[in-house]
Design an enzyme around this catalytic site. Structure first.
Site, PDB file in Angstrom:
ATOM      1  N   TYR A 188       9.668  32.387 -16.072  1.00 27.11           N
ATOM      2  CA  TYR A 188      11.066  32.388 -15.640  1.00 27.11           C
ATOM      3  C   TYR A 188      11.417  31.060 -14.999  1.00 27.11           C
ATOM      4  CZ  TYR A 188       9.956  37.435 -15.148  1.00 27.11           C
ATOM      5  OH  TYR A 188       9.522  38.716 -15.300  1.00 27.11           O
TER       6      TYR A 188
ATOM      7  N   ASN B 160      14.595  31.621   1.545  1.00 25.68           N
ATOM      8  CA  ASN B 160      14.022  30.314   1.192  1.00 25.68           C
ATOM      9  C   ASN B 160      14.772  29.695   0.033  1.00 25.68           C
ATOM     10  OD1 ASN B 160      11.611  30.230   2.892  1.00 25.68           O
ATOM     11  ND2 ASN B 160      11.023  32.036   1.711  1.00 25.68           N
TER      12      ASN B 160
ATOM     13  N   PRO C  38       8.899  19.545   1.276  1.00 23.81           N
ATOM     14  CA  PRO C  38       7.571  19.251   0.718  1.00 23.81           C
ATOM     15  C   PRO C  38       7.247  20.163  -0.470  1.00 23.81           C
ATOM     16  CG  PRO C  38       7.451  19.463   3.104  1.00 23.81           C
ATOM     17  CD  PRO C  38       8.839  19.872   2.705  1.00 23.81           C
TER      18      PRO C  38
ATOM     19  N   TYR D 232       0.860  30.437  -4.585  1.00 24.23           N
ATOM     20  CA  TYR D 232       1.686  31.322  -5.404  1.00 24.23           C
ATOM     21  C   TYR D 232       1.608  30.912  -6.879  1.00 24.23           C
ATOM     22  CZ  TYR D 232       5.827  33.060  -7.783  1.00 24.23           C
ATOM     23  OH  TYR D 232       6.662  33.627  -8.714  1.00 24.23           O
TER      24      TYR D 232
ATOM     25  N   SER E  92       5.964  32.158 -14.191  1.00 30.84           N
ATOM     26  CA  SER E  92       6.966  31.296 -13.555  1.00 30.84           C
ATOM     27  C   SER E  92       6.876  29.887 -14.110  1.00 30.84           C
ATOM     28  CB  SER E  92       6.687  31.276 -12.049  1.00 30.84           C
ATOM     29  OG  SER E  92       7.389  30.220 -11.447  1.00 30.84           O
ATOM     30  N   ALA E  93       8.008  29.204 -14.114  1.00 30.80           N
ATOM     31  CA  ALA E  93       8.036  27.803 -14.544  1.00 30.80           C
ATOM     32  C   ALA E  93       7.174  26.927 -13.650  1.00 30.80           C
ATOM     33  CB  ALA E  93       9.476  27.300 -14.519  1.00 30.80           C
TER      34      ALA E  93
ATOM     35  N   ASN F 225       5.806  49.646  -4.003  1.00 36.41           N
ATOM     36  CA  ASN F 225       5.405  50.048  -2.642  1.00 36.41           C
ATOM     37  C   ASN F 225       6.441  49.609  -1.606  1.00 36.41           C
ATOM     38  OD1 ASN F 225       4.998  47.333  -2.502  1.00 36.41           O
ATOM     39  ND2 ASN F 225       2.850  47.423  -1.864  1.00 36.41           N
TER      40      ASN F 225
ATOM     41  N   LYS G 228      -0.090  32.789 -10.544  1.00 35.20           N
ATOM     42  CA  LYS G 228       0.560  33.001 -11.850  1.00 35.20           C
ATOM     43  C   LYS G 228      -0.298  32.393 -12.957  1.00 35.20           C
ATOM     44  CE  LYS G 228       4.050  35.251 -10.339  1.00 35.20           C
ATOM     45  NZ  LYS G 228       4.117  36.682 -10.623  1.00 35.20           N
TER      46      LYS G 228
ATOM     47  N   ARG H 154      17.662  22.244 -11.266  1.00 35.09           N
ATOM     48  CA  ARG H 154      16.946  23.452 -11.695  1.00 35.09           C
ATOM     49  C   ARG H 154      17.709  24.123 -12.836  1.00 35.09           C
ATOM     50  NH1 ARG H 154      14.032  21.170  -8.875  1.00 35.09           N
ATOM     51  NH2 ARG H 154      12.751  21.886  -7.134  1.00 35.09           N
TER      52      ARG H 154
ATOM     53  N   GLY I  55      12.464  45.816  -7.190  1.00 32.81           N
ATOM     54  CA  GLY I  55      12.745  44.441  -6.762  1.00 32.81           C
ATOM     55  C   GLY I  55      13.937  43.835  -7.493  1.00 32.81           C
TER      56      GLY I  55
HETATM   57  P1  NAD Z   1      10.919  40.984  -5.601  1.00 35.59           P
HETATM   58  O1  NAD Z   1      10.103  40.723  -4.385  1.00 35.59           O
HETATM   59  O2  NAD Z   1      12.373  41.256  -5.433  1.00 35.59           O
HETATM   60  O3  NAD Z   1      10.286  42.181  -6.438  1.00 35.59           O
HETATM   61  C1  NAD Z   1       8.907  42.453  -6.458  1.00 35.59           C
HETATM   62  C2  NAD Z   1       8.739  43.951  -6.253  1.00 35.59           C
HETATM   63  O4  NAD Z   1       7.346  44.265  -6.306  1.00 35.59           O
HETATM   64  C3  NAD Z   1       9.248  44.423  -4.890  1.00 35.59           C
HETATM   65  O5  NAD Z   1      10.040  45.581  -5.066  1.00 35.59           O
HETATM   66  C4  NAD Z   1       7.972  44.743  -4.119  1.00 35.59           C
HETATM   67  O6  NAD Z   1       8.168  45.785  -3.184  1.00 35.59           O
HETATM   68  C5  NAD Z   1       7.021  45.128  -5.232  1.00 35.59           C
HETATM   69  N1  NAD Z   1       5.595  44.902  -4.947  1.00 35.59           N
HETATM   70  C6  NAD Z   1       4.986  43.765  -4.515  1.00 35.59           C
HETATM   71  N2  NAD Z   1       3.657  43.946  -4.432  1.00 35.59           N
HETATM   72  C7  NAD Z   1       3.412  45.239  -4.821  1.00 35.59           C
HETATM   73  C8  NAD Z   1       2.237  45.997  -4.963  1.00 35.59           C
HETATM   74  N3  NAD Z   1       1.039  45.493  -4.670  1.00 35.59           N
HETATM   75  N4  NAD Z   1       2.351  47.267  -5.410  1.00 35.59           N
HETATM   76  C9  NAD Z   1       3.561  47.800  -5.715  1.00 35.59           C
HETATM   77  N5  NAD Z   1       4.711  47.114  -5.606  1.00 35.59           N
HETATM   78  C10 NAD Z   1       4.627  45.846  -5.155  1.00 35.59           C
HETATM   79  O7  NAD Z   1      10.692  39.733  -6.584  1.00 35.59           O
HETATM   80  P2  NAD Z   1      11.452  39.325  -7.916  1.00 35.59           P
HETATM   81  O8  NAD Z   1      12.265  38.129  -7.631  1.00 35.59           O
HETATM   82  O9  NAD Z   1      12.085  40.512  -8.531  1.00 35.59           O
HETATM   83  O10 NAD Z   1      10.217  38.838  -8.784  1.00 35.59           O
HETATM   84  C11 NAD Z   1       9.548  39.713  -9.679  1.00 35.59           C
HETATM   85  C12 NAD Z   1       8.376  38.967 -10.301  1.00 35.59           C
HETATM   86  O11 NAD Z   1       8.849  37.787 -10.934  1.00 35.59           O
HETATM   87  C13 NAD Z   1       7.339  38.511  -9.275  1.00 35.59           C
HETATM   88  O12 NAD Z   1       6.058  38.660  -9.857  1.00 35.59           O
HETATM   89  C14 NAD Z   1       7.668  37.052  -9.081  1.00 35.59           C
HETATM   90  O13 NAD Z   1       6.536  36.312  -8.692  1.00 35.59           O
HETATM   91  C15 NAD Z   1       8.146  36.663 -10.470  1.00 35.59           C
HETATM   92  N6  NAD Z   1       9.046  35.501 -10.470  1.00 35.59           N
HETATM   93  C16 NAD Z   1      10.164  35.502  -9.671  1.00 35.59           C
HETATM   94  C17 NAD Z   1      11.008  34.399  -9.663  1.00 35.59           C
HETATM   95  C18 NAD Z   1      12.219  34.369  -8.765  1.00 35.59           C
HETATM   96  O14 NAD Z   1      12.750  33.276  -8.537  1.00 35.59           O
HETATM   97  N7  NAD Z   1      12.707  35.491  -8.262  1.00 35.59           N
HETATM   98  C19 NAD Z   1      10.703  33.288 -10.468  1.00 35.59           C
HETATM   99  C20 NAD Z   1       9.567  33.315 -11.275  1.00 35.59           C
HETATM  100  C21 NAD Z   1       8.747  34.431 -11.260  1.00 35.59           C
HETATM  101  N1  UDP Z   2      17.297  23.833  -1.873  1.00 34.52           N
HETATM  102  C1  UDP Z   2      18.084  23.238  -0.898  1.00 34.52           C
HETATM  103  N2  UDP Z   2      18.309  23.937   0.250  1.00 34.52           N
HETATM  104  C2  UDP Z   2      17.813  25.182   0.484  1.00 34.52           C
HETATM  105  C3  UDP Z   2      17.021  25.775  -0.539  1.00 34.52           C
HETATM  106  C4  UDP Z   2      16.786  25.072  -1.697  1.00 34.52           C
HETATM  107  O1  UDP Z   2      18.554  22.118  -1.057  1.00 34.52           O
HETATM  108  O2  UDP Z   2      18.043  25.753   1.562  1.00 34.52           O
HETATM  109  C5  UDP Z   2      17.064  23.115  -3.141  1.00 34.52           C
HETATM  110  C6  UDP Z   2      15.595  22.855  -3.447  1.00 34.52           C
HETATM  111  O3  UDP Z   2      15.166  21.647  -2.864  1.00 34.52           O
HETATM  112  C7  UDP Z   2      15.606  22.817  -4.991  1.00 34.52           C
HETATM  113  C8  UDP Z   2      16.727  23.791  -5.365  1.00 34.52           C
HETATM  114  O4  UDP Z   2      17.531  23.928  -4.186  1.00 34.52           O
HETATM  115  O5  UDP Z   2      15.985  21.527  -5.440  1.00 34.52           O
HETATM  116  C9  UDP Z   2      16.220  25.180  -5.782  1.00 34.52           C
HETATM  117  O6  UDP Z   2      15.353  25.661  -4.743  1.00 34.52           O
HETATM  118  P1  UDP Z   2      14.841  27.171  -4.743  1.00 34.52           P
HETATM  119  O7  UDP Z   2      13.974  27.352  -3.512  1.00 34.52           O
HETATM  120  O8  UDP Z   2      15.998  28.092  -4.898  1.00 34.52           O
HETATM  121  O9  UDP Z   2      13.981  27.279  -6.080  1.00 34.52           O
HETATM  122  P2  UDP Z   2      12.643  26.507  -6.522  1.00 34.52           P
HETATM  123  O10 UDP Z   2      12.325  25.454  -5.528  1.00 34.52           O
HETATM  124  O11 UDP Z   2      11.624  27.584  -6.582  1.00 34.52           O
HETATM  125  O12 UDP Z   2      12.956  25.945  -7.868  1.00 34.52           O
END
Ligand code: NAD
Ligand code: UDP
Length: 330
Positions: free
Chosen positions: A176, A197, A290, A148, A124-125, A32, A152, A230, A10
């Site tokens: 994070y 998103n 929202p 979600y 996550s934050a 997976n 966490k 953010r 990922g």
């Molecule tokens: P991502 O979707 O790119 O990576 C997640 C990986 O896990 C993917 O490769 C997916 O195929 C794999 N996966 C999911 N469910 C699985 C399962 N049951 N078995 C095996 N593999 C599985 O997401 P990311 O952005 O790299 O995020 C990684 C982690 O960090 C996640 O737990 C996410 O919730 C957390 N996180 C992400 C962010 C963000 O903004 N990206 C912020 C805070 C926390």
């Molecule tokens: N945001 C936006 N347009 C978009 C996606 C996000 O204005 O198409 C804004 C959202 O309202 C937030 C910031 O960008 O203020 C970060 O959003 P993101 O979804 O990237 O992260 P998170 O909401 O998880 O912090």
């Protein structure tokens, strides 16, 4: 160390695998591909120049997880695998609770059985809910507005209780902030399926012309320019935070914010992208999304003091590297 990385194909996992191998660790990846592509594995090898073991498996499958632990001898584990789309979690709560919570339970159980005593978890934050910024690790966690976020918070509690009951088992809960950017090679980055998103991948797709224009969700927040604030962190800095966390893992429960400590508004980020990359990003102001909060940024001092880690990259680096990845891969 020998480190098992779940979700290593990922976005954050792939960058962390590169950083772990650069720091001299051996890794095994399990994924997976529910939200990633197998080509990412070749790209991790290309960047690092190193090979690693890979299992295509679902970490909610206890039989598969048992086999992986039985066949290897791990010193620690970094658990990234999970579903992460906030909006989708509202529509499909059971899938989110099942995938994100059951995986944590099964992996923690395997760690105890096989005496793998270091568990680093992707939190996550969002667990801070509507606390006052900047968020500090000692704050009481407030209810999040979506399943979600709850997955966490629940996973954090499961791991905290497990560590308290098993003094040899240490956990690091990494909260994070908003990872953006990509590896400077442009070989790995954020590659979401369908319409993104999150702000940064959406902006990148508007810049390529794949999407027509960005909707800025609200300009009436109590922030300097009215748009949401953010704490954006370069994914390579975030990856290095994991190396610091697992190398310096103390006994018991360790909680760290991984952020820069600096807030950036939607318009500041979009304008930085336009200026640094010299490309237009049409946008319009729309209503608030929202569930969004006005501001979210870290007090990042604990990780600096206790792990010796802090971010190095700037917003300019982030928008340049995001665009470099997008234009090379769309
Ligand atoms: P991502 O979707 O790119 O990576 C997640 C990986 O896990 C993917 O490769 C997916 O195929 C794999 N996966 C999911 N469910 C699985 C399962 N049951 N078995 C095996 N593999 C599985 O997401 P990311 O952005 O790299 O995020 C990684 C982690 O960090 C996640 O737990 C996410 O919730 C957390 N996180 C992400 C962010 C963000 O903004 N990206 C912020 C805070 C926390
Ligand atoms: N945001 C936006 N347009 C978009 C996606 C996000 O204005 O198409 C804004 C959202 O309202 C937030 C910031 O960008 O203020 C970060 O959003 P993101 O979804 O990237 O992260 P998170 O909401 O998880 O912090």
């Amino acid at each position: 160390m020998n480190i098992l990385v779940t979700g290593g194909a990922g976005y954050i996992g792939s960058h962390t695998c590169v950083s772990l191998m650069e720091a001299g660790h051996n890794i095994t990846i399990v994924d997976n591909f529910i939200n990633s592509k197998k080509e990412v594995l070749d790209r991790i090898k290309e960047i690092s120049g190193k090979d690693f073991k890979f299992y295509k498996a679902d970490v909610t499958n206890e039989v598969s997880v048992e086999k992986i632990f039985a066949e290897n001898s791990f010193d620690g584990l970094i658990h990234f695998a999970g579903l992460k789309a906030v909006g989708e979690s509202v529509e499909k709560p059971l899938e989110y609770y099942y995938n994100n919570v059951v995986s944590t339970l099964i992996l923690a159980k395997a760690c105890l059985k096989y005496k793998v005593n270091k568990f680093v978890f992707s939190s996550s934050a969002t667990v801070y809910g509507e606390n006052q910024v900047p968020f500090t690790e000692t704050m009481e966690l407030l209810p999040t507005t979506n399943p979600y976020g709850e997955t966490k918070a629940i996973s954090e509690r499961i791991l905290t209780d497990t560590a308290k009951a098993n003094p040899d088992f240490s956990v690091s809960l990494l909260r994070y902030f908003n990872p953006i950017g990509a590896h400077e090679s442009g070989l790995i980055g954020e590659d979401p399926n369908g319409i993104p998103n999150n702000l940064m991948p959406f902006v990148s797709k508007v810049a390529t012309g794949q999407l027509e224009k960005l909707s800025v969700f609200g300009n009436d927040y109590d922030t300097p320019d009215g748009t949401g604030v953010r704490d954006y962190i370069h994914v390579v800095d975030l990856a290095e935070g994991h190396v610091a966390a697992i190398e310096n893992l103390d006994t018991g429960v360790n909680v760290f914010n991984l952020g820069t400590g600096k807030g950036t508004s939607v318009l500041e980020l979009v304008n930085a992208f336009i200026k640094i990359n010299d490309i237009d990003v049409p946008y319009e102001i729309k209503g608030r999304r929202p569930g969004d909060i006005a501001s979210c940024y870290a007090d990042a001092s604990k990780a600096e003091q206790e792990l010796g880690w802090k971010t190095k990259k700037t917003i300019e680096d982030m928008v340049r590297d995001s665009w470099n990845f997008e234009r090379k891969n769309y």
